[in-house]
Write a protein that holds these residues in place. Structure first.
Motif, short mmCIF file in Angstrom:
data_model
loop_
_atom_site.label_atom_id
_atom_site.label_comp_id
_atom_site.label_asym_id
_atom_site.label_seq_id
_atom_site.Cartn_x
_atom_site.Cartn_y
_atom_site.Cartn_z
N LEU A 104 0.83 -1.21 0.00
CA LEU A 104 0.00 0.00 0.00
C LEU A 104 0.87 1.26 0.00
O LEU A 104 1.92 1.30 0.65
CB LEU A 104 -0.91 0.02 1.22
CG LEU A 104 -1.87 -1.16 1.36
CD1 LEU A 104 -2.67 -1.06 2.66
CD2 LEU A 104 -2.81 -1.25 0.16
N PRO A 105 0.43 2.30 -0.71
CA PRO A 105 1.18 3.56 -0.71
C PRO A 105 1.04 4.27 0.63
O PRO A 105 0.06 4.10 1.36
CB PRO A 105 0.53 4.35 -1.84
CG PRO A 105 -0.87 3.82 -1.93
CD PRO A 105 -0.77 2.36 -1.56
N ARG A 106 2.02 5.10 0.90
CA ARG A 106 2.02 5.90 2.12
C ARG A 106 2.56 7.28 1.79
O ARG A 106 3.45 7.43 0.93
CB ARG A 106 2.90 5.23 3.18
CG ARG A 106 3.00 5.98 4.50
CD ARG A 106 4.01 5.32 5.44
NE ARG A 106 4.19 6.10 6.66
CZ ARG A 106 5.20 5.94 7.53
NH1 ARG A 106 6.12 5.01 7.30
NH2 ARG A 106 5.30 6.71 8.59
N ILE A 141 -4.27 -4.39 -7.94
CA ILE A 141 -3.24 -5.13 -8.67
C ILE A 141 -3.64 -5.14 -10.13
O ILE A 141 -4.77 -5.46 -10.49
CB ILE A 141 -3.12 -6.57 -8.13
CG1 ILE A 141 -2.77 -6.56 -6.64
CG2 ILE A 141 -2.06 -7.35 -8.92
CD1 ILE A 141 -2.81 -7.93 -5.99
N THR A 142 -2.68 -4.78 -11.00
CA THR A 142 -2.97 -4.72 -12.43
C THR A 142 -1.88 -5.44 -13.21
O THR A 142 -0.97 -6.05 -12.64
CB THR A 142 -3.07 -3.26 -12.91
OG1 THR A 142 -1.84 -2.58 -12.61
CG2 THR A 142 -4.22 -2.54 -12.23
N ILE A 192 1.14 -2.48 -9.02
CA ILE A 192 0.15 -1.81 -8.18
C ILE A 192 -0.19 -0.48 -8.82
O ILE A 192 0.70 0.33 -9.12
CB ILE A 192 0.69 -1.57 -6.75
CG1 ILE A 192 1.09 -2.90 -6.10
CG2 ILE A 192 -0.36 -0.85 -5.90
CD1 ILE A 192 -0.03 -3.89 -5.92
N SER A 193 -1.46 -0.25 -9.05
CA SER A 193 -1.90 1.03 -9.60
C SER A 193 -2.79 1.73 -8.58
O SER A 193 -3.50 1.08 -7.81
CB SER A 193 -2.65 0.84 -10.92
OG SER A 193 -3.88 0.16 -10.72
N THR A 238 1.50 3.98 -11.29
CA THR A 238 1.73 2.54 -11.31
C THR A 238 3.12 2.27 -10.75
O THR A 238 4.06 3.02 -11.00
CB THR A 238 1.64 1.95 -12.73
OG1 THR A 238 2.57 2.63 -13.59
CG2 THR A 238 0.24 2.08 -13.29
N VAL A 239 3.20 1.20 -9.95
CA VAL A 239 4.47 0.74 -9.39
C VAL A 239 4.63 -0.71 -9.82
O VAL A 239 3.84 -1.57 -9.41
CB VAL A 239 4.50 0.86 -7.86
CG1 VAL A 239 5.84 0.38 -7.31
CG2 VAL A 239 4.20 2.30 -7.42
#
Length: 578
Positions: free
Chosen positions: A254-256, A499-500, A506-507, A571-572
């Motif tokens: 998860l982003p932070r 999830i992509t 991860i988008s 996107t990561v």
């Protein structure tokens, strides 16, 4: 009567926070202030007193955070247990003891209050946190371990370990649980605000008998002076963040949002109380700060010769000015304080034509428990810095309120007061050890308080502080810059996290509210299972990124800037370790 399940908020985030407005613990909802402060902006809340939740609803979420609720129904206990058993993840903050088996614990039916805990820093969740024992406030349920791993044990004093766990990790069925046997939310409120019984309008006012009402009174015999150099509340919040990262990894990282702009690991806020200072003395302090690449904040006080010309010059140079309210320096009564604070702040606005965003009171006067915060907020002040450890029984230390982060007040009824408390770290000095610890471990805002009236003998003191910050590459921000960033940071939200691609990307979207933000730092865990973050894109364009280990977690960091109301997509991409 509770609304129908059909009107429960749509599941739109990976984290669900279950609060309870019917709980006897009115501070249980402060968990949302903790999550906002820590940049966990991908949660939504449901009040169990208003809505019913079922298993189908819970299964939409990667993580459920259960606060200190009233006694849960047998049906909800079964539902929560089934959610975890089926692969869900739960974090309990003093959870209902009926759920003890889900946390791998057995309750003794007794409690412990106002003691210590010590973290096992060799565990994944405890990594990066201080290895010193820390206080906690409020009550902890006394459990024994029946399968759970202890992340931290309760200590009966700073040095004596008990067999009672404070924080635990357990696998229950296909899911996982992290248990705090005390309420982190309540403990954090009390760390920041101290004891209600010592408020100025109570029966036990002025406990240190110095004849001055200060915020420090609330901490009388409450703060272990041997732990004042540790931001204990912040460190315990780090454990929560580590737990979220650990549990999220079973589904998706998860982003932070990081605390500071442009990947800074700490910042300094150089301030001065203008009491009796000349224009020349004030200018000397501002110029000395700017000489070393920083910005100064003046709190305009009684007796100085501050005027519109100096105010304009300071603002043009990037510094900030604000009011230094004077309530008499002794024991101002609660009655009349609101009107006097309003009069002085509005006079500042009328005289200089701008809203003061920060403040510190003359003599550090503070009335009520949170009433003073309410009065400042009503007059447009965003950050108050009255929490100072150099006055009273806490000694000449750093963190009176166990924190170096800006966090909002909560009143005795459990309502958030829209004012940030930012502790003042240093008084007329610099401590390189504390600065280095913040830069490398604690990541605090280091707030300095100087008095320009002493320029003839103490100007070298501010030079020591600002030159050391410059040598360490620490940004020195003005009060207005910091207050605006803090508010803009709170105006950001993560959305549509999923999830992509082929399952390794991860988008998510970032939506900015009514305040623009520049160079905010986004963090993604660098590792996801056996993969590491490799490619970051913003609206399809590759972004520069870096990696850093913060509080025991290796993160990928990148900066974002968003205008008012703007949404950007990210996107990561993760790939196998090389």
């Amino acid at each position: 009567m509770k609304p129908s399940k059909t009107v429960i908020p749509v599941a739109a985030q990976p984290i669900l926070v279950l609060t309870d407005s019917n709980s006897s613990n009115v501070f249980n909802s402060y968990i949302t202030e903790i999550l906002d402060t820590e940049g966990i902006l991908c949660y939504q809340t449901v009040d169990l007193n208003l809505y019913n939740v079922n298993l189908t609803y819970l299964d939409n979420f990667d993580i459920v955070i259960l606060t200190d609720t009233a006694s849960l129904s047998a049906d909800l206990i079964t539902t929560l247990a089934s959610y975890v058993n089926n692969g869900g993840n739960i974090i309990g903050l003093s959870p209902d003891i009926q759920l003890a088996y889900v946390f791998g614990l057995t309750s003794s039916g007794t409690t412990t209050s106002e003691q210590y805990l010590k973290v096992d820093t060799t565990t994944t969740i405890g990594k990066g946190v201080t290895g010193e024992s820390m206080q906690f406030h409020g009550e902890a349920e006394n459990y024994s371990l029946t399968g759970a791993l202890a992340i931290a044990f309760i200590y009966s004093d700073a040095n004596t370990k008990t067999t009672k766990p404070a924080i635990t990790l357990y696998q229950y069925g296909s899911g996982h649980s992290v248990g705090f046997t005390y309420d982190l939310a309540k403990s954090t409120v009390l760390f920041h605000q101290g004891q209600y019984k010592y408020r100025s309008n109570g029966d036990n006012d002025d406990p240190d008998k110095d004849e001055i009402y200060r915020l420090n009174d609330h901490f009388y015999n409450y703060l272990d002076s041997t732990r004042v150099n540790i931001p204990q509340a912040d460190e315990q919040q780090d454990i929560l963040v580590n737990a979220i990262n650990y549990l999220a990894n079973f589904n998706k990282p998860l982003p932070r949002l990081w605390y500071y702009p442009d990947k800074a690991m700490t910042i300094t806020w150089i301030t001065g109380d203008g009491d009796d200072a000349t224009k020349e003395q004030i200018q000397m302090y501002a110029d000395k700060t700017k000489e070393y690449g920083g910005y100064f904040t003046l709190f305009e006080g009684a007796g100085n010769v501050f005027d519109d010309d100096l105010d304009n010059k300071l603002l043009l140079d990037g510094h900030s000015t604000a009011k230094h309210p004077n309530l008499g320096c002794r024991k101002p009564p609660l009655k009349g304080a609101e009107a006097e604070i309003t009069r002085q702040i509005q006079a500042f606005i009328n005289d200089y034509g701008h809203q003061p965003l920060t403040d510190r009171e003359h003599c550090l006067n503070w009335v009520g428990w949170t009433e003073h915060a309410k009065y400042l907020s009503a007059n447009g002040v965003r950050i108050n810095s009255n929490a100072t450890s150099f006055i009273g029984n806490s000694g000449d230390k750093a963190y009176l309120n166990a924190s170096g982060l800006p966090m909002k007040y909560m009143n005795e009824n459990g309502d958030i007061v829209d004012l940030y408390q930012q502790s003042t770290t240093f008084y007329e000095k610099n401590d390189s050890t504390i600065v280095d610890e913040s830069l490398n471990n604690y990541h605090s805002v280091l707030t300095y308080s100087f008095h320009p009236v002493y320029a003839s003998t103490r100007l070298s003191w501010i030079e020591t502080a600002v030159s050391y910050s410059q040598s360490k590459g620490i940004p020195m921000v003005s009060g207005d810059t910091w207050a605006n960033f803090v508010d803009a940071r709170r105006d950001m939200q993560f959305q549509n996290i999923q999830i992509t691609g082929t399952g390794n990307t991860i988008s998510f979207d970032i939506q900015q509210g009514s305040l623009p933000i520049d160079n905010a730092t986004i963090m993604m865990p660098n590792k996801w299972g056996s993969q590491s973050a490799e490619l970051i894109q913003e609206d399809g364009v590759t972004k520069k990124h870096s990696t850093s280990t913060i509080d025991g977690v290796n993160y990928t960091l990148f900066n974002v800037s968003l205008n008012t109301g703007q949404t950007k997509s990210y996107t990561v991409k993760y790939n196998k370790f090389k």
